[in-house]
Design a protein around this motif. Sequence first.
Motif, short mmCIF file in Angstrom:
data_model
loop_
_atom_site.label_atom_id
_atom_site.label_comp_id
_atom_site.label_asym_id
_atom_site.label_seq_id
_atom_site.Cartn_x
_atom_site.Cartn_y
_atom_site.Cartn_z
N GLU A 319 -73.38 14.15 -50.35
CA GLU A 319 -73.40 14.59 -48.96
C GLU A 319 -74.78 14.33 -48.34
N HIS A 320 -75.82 14.84 -48.99
CA HIS A 320 -77.20 14.60 -48.55
C HIS A 320 -77.92 13.78 -49.62
N LEU A 321 -78.65 12.76 -49.20
CA LEU A 321 -79.47 11.97 -50.12
C LEU A 321 -80.89 11.90 -49.58
N GLU A 322 -81.84 12.30 -50.40
CA GLU A 322 -83.25 12.10 -50.07
C GLU A 322 -83.80 10.96 -50.93
N ILE A 323 -84.51 10.05 -50.29
CA ILE A 323 -85.19 8.96 -51.01
C ILE A 323 -86.69 9.23 -50.92
N ILE A 324 -87.28 9.61 -52.03
CA ILE A 324 -88.72 9.90 -52.06
C ILE A 324 -89.35 8.96 -53.09
N THR A 325 -89.53 7.73 -52.67
CA THR A 325 -90.12 6.71 -53.54
C THR A 325 -91.20 5.96 -52.76
N GLU A 326 -91.98 5.19 -53.47
CA GLU A 326 -93.06 4.43 -52.84
C GLU A 326 -92.52 3.42 -51.85
N ASP A 327 -91.35 2.88 -52.15
CA ASP A 327 -90.73 1.85 -51.29
C ASP A 327 -89.43 2.38 -50.68
N ALA A 328 -89.46 3.61 -50.14
CA ALA A 328 -88.25 4.30 -49.71
C ALA A 328 -87.40 3.49 -48.73
N PHE A 329 -88.03 2.87 -47.73
CA PHE A 329 -87.24 2.13 -46.73
C PHE A 329 -86.56 0.92 -47.36
N GLU A 330 -87.18 0.31 -48.33
CA GLU A 330 -86.59 -0.86 -48.98
C GLU A 330 -85.36 -0.48 -49.81
N ARG A 331 -85.23 0.77 -50.16
CA ARG A 331 -84.09 1.22 -50.97
C ARG A 331 -82.85 1.53 -50.14
N ILE A 332 -83.00 1.69 -48.84
CA ILE A 332 -81.87 2.09 -48.01
C ILE A 332 -80.72 1.09 -48.11
N GLY A 333 -81.04 -0.20 -48.10
CA GLY A 333 -80.00 -1.23 -48.10
C GLY A 333 -79.10 -1.19 -49.31
N ALA A 334 -79.62 -0.71 -50.44
CA ALA A 334 -78.82 -0.66 -51.67
C ALA A 334 -77.93 0.58 -51.75
N ILE A 335 -78.12 1.52 -50.83
CA ILE A 335 -77.31 2.74 -50.83
C ILE A 335 -75.99 2.46 -50.11
N ARG A 336 -74.90 2.52 -50.83
CA ARG A 336 -73.58 2.26 -50.24
C ARG A 336 -72.85 3.54 -49.86
N HIS A 337 -73.12 4.61 -50.58
CA HIS A 337 -72.34 5.83 -50.38
C HIS A 337 -73.26 7.05 -50.25
N ALA A 338 -73.37 7.58 -49.05
CA ALA A 338 -74.11 8.82 -48.81
C ALA A 338 -73.77 9.31 -47.40
N GLY A 339 -73.63 10.62 -47.25
CA GLY A 339 -73.32 11.16 -45.94
C GLY A 339 -74.49 11.03 -44.98
N ALA A 340 -75.65 11.48 -45.41
CA ALA A 340 -76.88 11.37 -44.61
C ALA A 340 -78.02 10.97 -45.55
N SER A 372 -67.36 9.48 -42.99
CA SER A 372 -68.65 9.48 -42.28
C SER A 372 -68.98 10.87 -41.76
N PRO A 373 -70.22 11.08 -41.32
CA PRO A 373 -70.57 12.34 -40.66
C PRO A 373 -69.74 12.54 -39.40
N LEU A 374 -69.59 13.80 -38.98
CA LEU A 374 -68.94 14.08 -37.71
C LEU A 374 -69.70 13.34 -36.62
N ASN A 375 -68.96 12.68 -35.72
CA ASN A 375 -69.62 11.87 -34.70
C ASN A 375 -68.77 11.82 -33.44
N VAL A 376 -69.28 11.17 -32.43
CA VAL A 376 -68.61 11.11 -31.13
C VAL A 376 -67.20 10.54 -31.24
N GLU A 377 -67.01 9.53 -32.07
CA GLU A 377 -65.70 8.90 -32.19
C GLU A 377 -64.64 9.84 -32.74
N ASP A 378 -65.06 10.90 -33.43
CA ASP A 378 -64.11 11.90 -33.91
C ASP A 378 -63.46 12.66 -32.76
#
Length: 421
Positions: A319-340, A372-378
């Motif tokens: 549901e919630h994922l925190e990325i606390i690594t030296e290259d945190a932004f570079e890891r986002i692309g490899a994350i396929r499944h996470a709510g936020a 996905s998270p609750l959003n306008v399209e819902d």
Amino acid sequence: MKIVYGGDNITIKRSVDSGTEEQRNIVKEIIENVRVNGDSALQEYTQKFDRTEIKNFFVTEQEIEEAYSDIEQDMVEIIKEAAENIRSYHKNQLKSSWMVTKENGSILGQKVTPLDSVGVYVPGGTAAYPSSVLMNVMPAHVAGVKRIVMVSPPGENGKIPSAVLVAAHIAGVKEIYKVGGAQGVAALAYGTKTIAPVDKIVGPGNIYVALAKREVFGDVDIDMIAGPSEIAILADDTAKAKEVAADLLSQAEHDIRASAVLVTTSENLAVAVAKEVEQQLSNLPRKEIAQKSIEDFGLILVKETMEEAVETINELAPEHLEIITEDAFERIGAIRHAGAIFVGRYSSEPVGDYFAGTNHVLPTNGTARFSSPLNVEDFQKKSSVIYYSKNAFFENAEKIAAFARLEGLEAHARAIESRYK
């Protein structure tokens, strides 16, 4: 917290509660009673479950004014700012109707229309969740929903918590009713003399609320069946053990069934976080809840490589994922499944819970694999728009008729042929 080193990914224990047969039968009985007896059934259940007698469920302007007087002005301003942050973020999700004209003169498109009415369930009683009000109401407003109804169970004093009423007023809710539980869901779905029915029901609640939403789905739409809260943290040796432990406990304190998992490549961090969790638990006000959650659903996984760690996160689909690594932004692309996804040291999970503007109504129990998270399209629906010109029709008529006969639907074929034969 238990630490598991290396090896294949293990199955993370989750808490999935579909209710007992007895609970499901109770919910069905409540829903049927509300359908048949309306307001009198609501009064009966409010007295039974909320231990208060309510004659008028509608929240008056005077009650709203009294709620404002109970809240510090600074807190009112914070709620207003949070509401604006949520509104601003969700405006970016708005979709427009569109039309495309082809060379043969046909026009195809999509018409986007907001739902007519939405019911928002807000947990209440002894607890107050103004953030839940904002997260469910603001995207509905941005979508253009004209009628937004809120229901929330009253406390024994017969009132909804002041912070909840203030948040609802700030969010622009004009219909608020002091009713909760499965009976509140039934009232939203089928209506009573006091409460007109809605087209969709959103918002969290206890097991009886969840079962009621599941029961009425199909007669109305719902957002999701939410499970216990989850957090997963992807971290390397640059993360601070004290902060990681605090973030794990921020979810563990929600519910004894909440899940808190750290996936890391650092053995030193793993050991330090385990010690920090125990230390921070010692003086946590909700210690009993958080400790039970950590014991039953908490885990630290130590992986050899960051690639293995990322794959474990994708298998968790948290549901919630925190990325606390030296290259945190570079890891986002490899994350396929996470709510936020919370990126970096200062993006602690409560930032999204309350203030950043993103929605905290998120998929749980691994459903981030497909939702996905609750959003306008819902809060919008789409209608297909089809216009065939005479040229487009004659160009394709025989093909359409042939396709219809392939499926054995002669009347379909004749409907086409009636226009050119």
